[in-house]
Enzyme design. Sequence first.
Site, mmCIF file in Angstrom:
data_model
loop_
_atom_site.group_PDB
_atom_site.id
_atom_site.type_symbol
_atom_site.label_atom_id
_atom_site.label_comp_id
_atom_site.label_asym_id
_atom_site.label_seq_id
_atom_site.Cartn_x
_atom_site.Cartn_y
_atom_site.Cartn_z
ATOM 1 N N HIS A 160 24.075 -34.963 65.497
ATOM 2 C CA HIS A 160 23.035 -34.458 66.418
ATOM 3 C C HIS A 160 22.863 -35.367 67.635
ATOM 4 C CE1 HIS A 160 19.263 -36.530 64.373
ATOM 5 N NE2 HIS A 160 19.931 -37.378 65.117
ATOM 6 N N ASN A 206 24.974 -36.768 61.357
ATOM 7 C CA ASN A 206 25.379 -35.350 61.297
ATOM 8 C C ASN A 206 25.854 -34.848 62.668
ATOM 9 O OD1 ASN A 206 23.012 -35.309 62.699
ATOM 10 N ND2 ASN A 206 21.956 -33.838 61.395
ATOM 11 N N GLU A 255 20.519 -30.093 66.536
ATOM 12 C CA GLU A 255 21.128 -30.222 65.208
ATOM 13 C C GLU A 255 22.407 -29.378 65.112
ATOM 14 O OE1 GLU A 255 20.049 -32.498 63.459
ATOM 15 O OE2 GLU A 255 17.907 -32.480 63.114
ATOM 16 N N ASP A 290 12.997 -36.346 72.874
ATOM 17 C CA ASP A 290 12.598 -35.590 71.686
ATOM 18 C C ASP A 290 11.358 -36.193 71.027
ATOM 19 O OD1 ASP A 290 13.828 -37.882 70.761
ATOM 20 O OD2 ASP A 290 15.493 -36.863 69.785
HETATM 21 C C1 F6R Z 1 16.015 -40.280 68.781
HETATM 22 C C2 F6R Z 1 17.134 -39.349 68.857
HETATM 23 C C3 F6R Z 1 18.115 -39.260 67.749
HETATM 24 C C4 F6R Z 1 18.813 -40.599 67.504
HETATM 25 C C5 F6R Z 1 19.875 -40.491 66.408
HETATM 26 C C6 F6R Z 1 20.482 -41.840 66.089
HETATM 27 O O1 F6R Z 1 15.207 -40.183 69.947
HETATM 28 O O2 F6R Z 1 17.239 -38.635 69.817
HETATM 29 O O3 F6R Z 1 19.066 -38.270 68.066
HETATM 30 O O4 F6R Z 1 19.412 -41.019 68.691
HETATM 31 O O5 F6R Z 1 19.320 -39.959 65.248
HETATM 32 O O6 F6R Z 1 19.500 -42.691 65.589
HETATM 33 P P1 F6R Z 1 19.780 -44.225 65.333
HETATM 34 O O7 F6R Z 1 20.081 -44.830 66.654
HETATM 35 O O8 F6R Z 1 18.510 -44.771 64.742
HETATM 36 O O9 F6R Z 1 20.950 -44.295 64.414
#
Ligand code: F6R
Length: 241
Positions: free
Chosen positions: A138, A136, A143, A67
Amino acid sequence: MKLLIFDSYETQSQAVADAILSQVARKPESVLCLATGDSPLRTYQLLVEKAKAVRMDFSMTHFVALDEWVGIPPDNSGSCKYFLTKNLFGPLAISSDRIHLFDALTSDIKSECAAMDDIIQDLGGIDLMLVGIGINGHVGFNEPGVSTELYSHVIQLDEVTQKVGQKYFKERVEIKEGITLGFQHIRQTKMVLLIANGSKKAEIITKMLEGEITSDCPASILRKHSNSYVYLDSLAATNLS
Ligand code: F6R
């Protein structure tokens, strides 16, 4: 789906790094798709250390995007590209022709999505994907409420993601949209690893693993993947029954 619980972030990260290294040892031409963020950071540091120690050859391995924040330039230290370059591609000296990331500045985002889908198809699909989970639920930028029928797509970021996402940036930025692989890619990926650590993830991990399987908690969909693994530290696993 298999659940693995570790006593610490360190041992959890060791195990995930080892899983990635075994994949590349087994199939040097693997296609890897790796998340950014706090959860996999230690994994990447250990992966680099271990890879250097055993002189692991990544010259045939491909890396595809999971992403990116739409509108954020690649030289912004909060971009996914910057993170992966700093923590992985640079230290492992991955050649640029093996790195396939989203151009989040493009004026033709539809073509960008289609191009990524073509790259993944031409490479024969993703062998291993490492994802995190947002508070959340995701996965990537899929999302809550996302259609699970999508390949690469642009999505309006959830308010929680817009707020939490500020942690990656030195200055406040507007992050309204993300570009992401979709659940069709996740479904077709041969092995999916999810990593979550810390008490802030305990509530969503319980929902993901013990709640309904629904796109309202996108990560719960991974329970239907026949070769998925969830790596937790004991804090993220606290509320599990
Ligand atoms: C980032 C991504 C997001 C993160 C998620 C958790 O490339 O795909 O889905 O994996 O927001 O983020 P952290 O690990 O910082 O809690």
